[in-house]
Design a protein around this motif. Sequence first.
Motif, PDB file in Angstrom:
ATOM      1  N   GLY A  87       0.727  -1.065  -0.378  1.00 41.99           N
ATOM      2  CA  GLY A  87      -0.180   0.010  -0.219  1.00 41.99           C
ATOM      3  C   GLY A  87       0.657   1.256  -0.372  1.00 41.99           C
ATOM      4  O   GLY A  87       0.592   2.499   0.082  1.00 41.99           O
ATOM      5  N   SER A  88       2.447   1.279   0.217  1.00 38.84           N
ATOM      6  CA  SER A  88       2.527   2.240   0.232  1.00 38.84           C
ATOM      7  C   SER A  88       4.427   2.288  -0.191  1.00 38.84           C
ATOM      8  O   SER A  88       4.776   0.648  -0.016  1.00 38.84           O
ATOM      9  N   ALA A  89       4.727   3.004   0.041  1.00 42.72           N
ATOM     10  CA  ALA A  89       6.758   3.027  -0.389  1.00 42.72           C
ATOM     11  C   ALA A  89       6.940   2.575   0.994  1.00 42.72           C
ATOM     12  O   ALA A  89       7.810   1.456   0.710  1.00 42.72           O
ATOM     13  N   PRO A  90       7.254   3.635   1.746  1.00 38.32           N
ATOM     14  CA  PRO A  90       7.431   2.068   3.013  1.00 38.32           C
ATOM     15  C   PRO A  90       7.493   0.818   3.651  1.00 38.32           C
ATOM     16  O   PRO A  90       9.277   0.248   3.765  1.00 38.32           O
ATOM     17  N   ASP A 110      13.179   1.447  -6.057  1.00 35.61           N
ATOM     18  CA  ASP A 110      13.538   2.756  -6.873  1.00 35.61           C
ATOM     19  C   ASP A 110      12.003   3.338  -7.168  1.00 35.61           C
ATOM     20  O   ASP A 110      11.525   2.540  -6.762  1.00 35.61           O
ATOM     21  N   SER A 111      11.890   4.474  -7.631  1.00 42.40           N
ATOM     22  CA  SER A 111      11.166   5.389  -8.151  1.00 42.40           C
ATOM     23  C   SER A 111      11.302   4.556  -9.507  1.00 42.40           C
ATOM     24  O   SER A 111      12.093   4.716 -10.726  1.00 42.40           O
ATOM     25  N   TYR A 112       9.434   3.899 -10.431  1.00 37.67           N
ATOM     26  CA  TYR A 112       9.796   3.375 -11.367  1.00 37.67           C
ATOM     27  C   TYR A 112       8.506   3.665 -12.309  1.00 37.67           C
ATOM     28  O   TYR A 112       7.996   4.597 -12.136  1.00 37.67           O
ATOM     29  N   ALA A 113       8.201   4.087 -13.632  1.00 38.46           N
ATOM     30  CA  ALA A 113       7.515   4.091 -14.478  1.00 38.46           C
ATOM     31  C   ALA A 113       6.217   4.160 -14.061  1.00 38.46           C
ATOM     32  O   ALA A 113       5.506   4.787 -13.961  1.00 38.46           O
ATOM     33  N   TRP A 114       6.274   2.349 -13.866  1.00 39.88           N
ATOM     34  CA  TRP A 114       4.761   2.366 -13.411  1.00 39.88           C
ATOM     35  C   TRP A 114       4.686   1.894 -11.931  1.00 39.88           C
ATOM     36  O   TRP A 114       3.586   1.630 -11.581  1.00 39.88           O
ATOM     37  N   SER A 115       5.430   2.320 -11.020  1.00 43.42           N
ATOM     38  CA  SER A 115       5.210   2.823 -10.192  1.00 43.42           C
ATOM     39  C   SER A 115       6.131   3.333  -8.575  1.00 43.42           C
ATOM     40  O   SER A 115       7.345   3.555  -9.022  1.00 43.42           O
ATOM     41  N   GLU A 116       6.084   4.164  -8.325  1.00 42.13           N
ATOM     42  CA  GLU A 116       6.070   4.936  -6.665  1.00 42.13           C
ATOM     43  C   GLU A 116       7.736   4.303  -6.154  1.00 42.13           C
ATOM     44  O   GLU A 116       8.174   5.384  -6.161  1.00 42.13           O
ATOM     45  N   TRP A 129      10.528 -12.255  -6.165  1.00 43.30           N
ATOM     46  CA  TRP A 129       9.795 -11.311  -5.367  1.00 43.30           C
ATOM     47  C   TRP A 129       9.617 -10.270  -6.313  1.00 43.30           C
ATOM     48  O   TRP A 129      10.479  -9.588  -6.749  1.00 43.30           O
ATOM     49  N   GLN A 130       8.099  -9.520  -6.413  1.00 41.73           N
ATOM     50  CA  GLN A 130       8.262  -8.100  -7.247  1.00 41.73           C
ATOM     51  C   GLN A 130       7.798  -7.623  -6.496  1.00 41.73           C
ATOM     52  O   GLN A 130       6.311  -7.417  -6.702  1.00 41.73           O
ATOM     53  N   ILE A 131       8.310  -6.473  -5.978  1.00 51.95           N
ATOM     54  CA  ILE A 131       7.275  -6.246  -4.648  1.00 51.95           C
ATOM     55  C   ILE A 131       7.147  -4.700  -4.903  1.00 51.95           C
ATOM     56  O   ILE A 131       8.121  -3.440  -5.275  1.00 51.95           O
ATOM     57  N   MET A 132       5.948  -4.149  -4.992  1.00 52.30           N
ATOM     58  CA  MET A 132       5.271  -2.933  -5.964  1.00 52.30           C
ATOM     59  C   MET A 132       4.444  -2.478  -5.004  1.00 52.30           C
ATOM     60  O   MET A 132       2.864  -2.549  -4.192  1.00 52.30           O
TER      61      MET A 132
END
Length: 307
Positions: A87-90, A110-116, A129-132
């Motif tokens: 639910g959040s970057a942290p 990091d911040s990417y085009a598809w996710s902050e 694991w792709q954590i987003m």
Amino acid sequence: MTSKIVPCIWLTDQAEQAAAFYTSAIGGRILATSYFPESSGNPSGRPPGSVLTVEFEVRGQRLTALNGGGNGEFRINPSISFFIEMGSAPAVDRMYAALSAGAHTLMGPDSYAWSERYAWVQDRYGVSWQIMATDAPGTRVIPSLLFSGEQQGRAEEAMEYYTHLFDNSSIETVSRFTSSDAGPEGKVAHARFVLESTPMVAMDSAVEQPFTFSEALSLQVMCADQAEIDRLWNALTEGGRPSQCGWLADRFGVSWQIVPARMDAWMTTADTAARDRVFQALMPMTKIDIATLEAAARGETTAFGSR
């Protein structure tokens, strides 16, 4: 709701450790443990009576860790990975920290085009694991298929095939590579689909990769009856490759286990003699015959054939 499709992780002898690690790091619980026969040997070379599988759940997604033995011939790679939506970057950073001990980072937080906030890590057991960070409520774990190697470019074909074959299935969203992207134009950059009410992701690899699907990560389908086993087995082996004990590789190279939903109950019963009989009945089979396994569980037969 009981999961119909359950990913299975092939390990040599670390099923218990892996399940404990994932339920602690991601958040979840151990569901059941099955054991090799106590009365005889087994193809894995593991000790009689030792742990065969550990069933566990993380954030609503059920998985199996399998002590398959071997000499590393089935090596886990990123062709099947798992998205963890946070639910959040942290929250992404915390999950990355929990999974990255002894791991290999494929893409750092990091911040990417598809996710902050996004990170891709291959953990100590080889699972990716792709954590987003997303706007989706709660935290979800979603299996993802990456069509790479000789299967590169076949993601859309596979999704169409799977969603027509399985009930309660649909393609939800598809985004494609464009001429300005690094990936193959028109192919699937990211897609969401549903199989048997299980959310899934599919992607075509943007670049050439040295890996593709293997038995190291397979998808178990928990079937209600013999008719369902027959239908799925016959469809998925068309253009594919049958194997032992309900395993097969389909026309896209994805490995499946087409098994009865009752298999867990048979293999985890406290009746060790019944467990041993079911295991020995299962070993010669290719497509699974439920009636033969039921008879073995009841102790009504001593000689078992393959279906």
